[in-house]
Design a protein around this motif. Structure first.
Motif, PDB file in Angstrom:
ATOM      1  N   THR A   1     -28.133 -65.482  -6.415  1.00 19.51           N
ATOM      2  CA  THR A   1     -28.562 -64.764  -7.604  1.00 19.51           C
ATOM      3  C   THR A   1     -27.833 -63.432  -7.609  1.00 19.51           C
ATOM      4  OG1 THR A   1     -30.724 -65.814  -7.550  1.00 19.51           O
ATOM      5  CG2 THR A   1     -30.519 -63.824  -8.877  1.00 19.51           C
TER       6      THR A   1
ATOM      7  N   LEU B   1     -36.562 -63.075  -9.423  1.00 21.51           N
ATOM      8  CA  LEU B   1     -35.551 -62.263 -10.087  1.00 21.51           C
ATOM      9  C   LEU B   1     -35.390 -62.559 -11.574  1.00 21.51           C
ATOM     10  CD1 LEU B   1     -33.054 -62.395  -7.125  1.00 21.51           C
ATOM     11  CD2 LEU B   1     -34.389 -60.417  -7.844  1.00 21.51           C
ATOM     12  N   VAL B   2     -35.741 -63.746 -12.008  1.00 18.11           N
ATOM     13  CA  VAL B   2     -35.717 -64.093 -13.434  1.00 18.11           C
ATOM     14  C   VAL B   2     -37.155 -64.022 -13.922  1.00 18.11           C
ATOM     15  CG1 VAL B   2     -35.166 -65.856 -15.145  1.00 18.11           C
ATOM     16  CG2 VAL B   2     -33.699 -65.577 -13.128  1.00 18.11           C
TER      17      VAL B   2
ATOM     18  N   VAL C   1     -27.699 -66.867 -11.898  1.00 18.59           N
ATOM     19  CA  VAL C   1     -28.056 -67.736 -10.779  1.00 18.59           C
ATOM     20  C   VAL C   1     -26.987 -68.806 -10.670  1.00 18.59           C
ATOM     21  CG1 VAL C   1     -29.804 -69.247  -9.767  1.00 18.59           C
ATOM     22  CG2 VAL C   1     -30.518 -67.299 -11.173  1.00 18.59           C
TER      23      VAL C   1
ATOM     24  N   VAL D   1     -27.305 -59.815  -9.489  1.00 19.97           N
ATOM     25  CA  VAL D   1     -27.999 -58.868 -10.356  1.00 19.97           C
ATOM     26  C   VAL D   1     -27.033 -57.729 -10.677  1.00 19.97           C
ATOM     27  CG1 VAL D   1     -29.965 -57.300 -10.584  1.00 19.97           C
ATOM     28  CG2 VAL D   1     -30.205 -59.436  -9.278  1.00 19.97           C
TER      29      VAL D   1
ATOM     30  N   LEU E   1     -33.278 -65.660   0.270  1.00 22.45           N
ATOM     31  CA  LEU E   1     -33.172 -64.511  -0.630  1.00 22.45           C
ATOM     32  C   LEU E   1     -32.671 -63.266   0.100  1.00 22.45           C
ATOM     33  CD1 LEU E   1     -36.144 -64.631  -3.137  1.00 22.45           C
ATOM     34  CD2 LEU E   1     -33.716 -64.649  -3.659  1.00 22.45           C
TER      35      LEU E   1
ATOM     36  N   TYR F   1     -27.996 -62.056  -3.926  1.00 17.29           N
ATOM     37  CA  TYR F   1     -29.068 -62.515  -3.050  1.00 17.29           C
ATOM     38  C   TYR F   1     -28.793 -63.983  -2.784  1.00 17.29           C
ATOM     39  CZ  TYR F   1     -31.405 -58.271  -4.585  1.00 17.29           C
ATOM     40  OH  TYR F   1     -31.712 -56.962  -4.861  1.00 17.29           O
TER      41      TYR F   1
ATOM     42  N   ILE G   1     -28.847 -61.096 -14.934  1.00 15.25           N
ATOM     43  CA  ILE G   1     -29.138 -61.914 -13.761  1.00 15.25           C
ATOM     44  C   ILE G   1     -28.383 -63.228 -13.922  1.00 15.25           C
ATOM     45  CG2 ILE G   1     -30.951 -62.989 -12.362  1.00 15.25           C
ATOM     46  CD1 ILE G   1     -31.389 -59.948 -12.764  1.00 15.25           C
TER      47      ILE G   1
ATOM     48  N   TYR H   1     -29.277 -64.666 -17.479  1.00 14.17           N
ATOM     49  CA  TYR H   1     -30.414 -64.118 -18.208  1.00 14.17           C
ATOM     50  C   TYR H   1     -30.219 -62.622 -18.386  1.00 14.17           C
ATOM     51  CZ  TYR H   1     -32.120 -68.518 -16.425  1.00 14.17           C
ATOM     52  OH  TYR H   1     -32.228 -69.843 -16.108  1.00 14.17           O
TER      53      TYR H   1
ATOM     54  N   VAL I   1     -27.840 -71.172  -3.088  1.00 13.82           N
ATOM     55  CA  VAL I   1     -28.217 -70.643  -4.391  1.00 13.82           C
ATOM     56  C   VAL I   1     -28.020 -69.138  -4.295  1.00 13.82           C
ATOM     57  CG1 VAL I   1     -30.049 -70.367  -6.097  1.00 13.82           C
ATOM     58  CG2 VAL I   1     -29.926 -72.458  -4.742  1.00 13.82           C
TER      59      VAL I   1
ATOM     60  N   ASN J   1     -35.192 -67.672  -6.039  1.00  9.52           N
ATOM     61  CA  ASN J   1     -34.067 -67.091  -6.759  1.00  9.52           C
ATOM     62  C   ASN J   1     -34.372 -66.981  -8.244  1.00  9.52           C
ATOM     63  OD1 ASN J   1     -32.828 -68.227  -4.194  1.00  9.52           O
ATOM     64  ND2 ASN J   1     -31.145 -67.034  -5.029  1.00  9.52           N
ATOM     65  N   TYR J   2     -35.199 -67.873  -8.736  1.00 15.83           N
ATOM     66  CA  TYR J   2     -35.613 -67.809 -10.136  1.00 15.83           C
ATOM     67  C   TYR J   2     -36.914 -67.029 -10.284  1.00 15.83           C
ATOM     68  CZ  TYR J   2     -32.083 -71.295 -11.310  1.00 15.83           C
ATOM     69  OH  TYR J   2     -30.895 -71.936 -11.508  1.00 15.83           O
TER      70      TYR J   2
END
Length: 110
Positions: free
Chosen positions: A103, A9-10, A47, A105, A83, A75, A45, A36, A101, A5-6
């Protein structure tokens, strides 16, 4: 699994931004959020980590930025998903499943 997830996407070069109205003491037992901004691709983004045993709803206050159509593409990573892209959610009615978790976007309008 949640690392994706990080890491996917980050991306490097993104600017971390404050998440308004988040109480860090409550978040440790509830939903923890980080956000972010990707200026080059005009993306926001977010999370969300829900360590709790119940689903949570969240409403984002995005007074410092506008998300196109007020939509986030979510996600999810959980016991059953890795994801997995799910249905678009509105910024004022986000659902974060228990022990997951997420995420989110969003496309910035500016």
């Amino acid at each position: 699994m949640a690392l994706g997830n990080y890491s996917l996407l980050v991306r490097p070069g993104m600017e971390r931004v404050d998440v308004p109205n988040q109480n860090e003491a409550d978040a440790a037992n509830d939903v923890m959020l980080t956000a972010y901004k990707d200026k080059a691709n005009k993306k926001l983004i977010v999370v969300a980590v829900n360590c709790g045993k119940s689903d949570q709803k969240y409403k984002f206050d995005l007074s410092k930025g506008i998300i196109k159509n007020n939509d986030f593409m979510p996600y999810v990573t959980s016991e059953k998903s890795n994801l997995k892209r799910t249905e678009i959610q509105k910024i004022d009615n986000l659902e974060i499943p228990a022990r997951s978790v997420m995420t989110f976007v969003g496309e910035l309008e500016y």
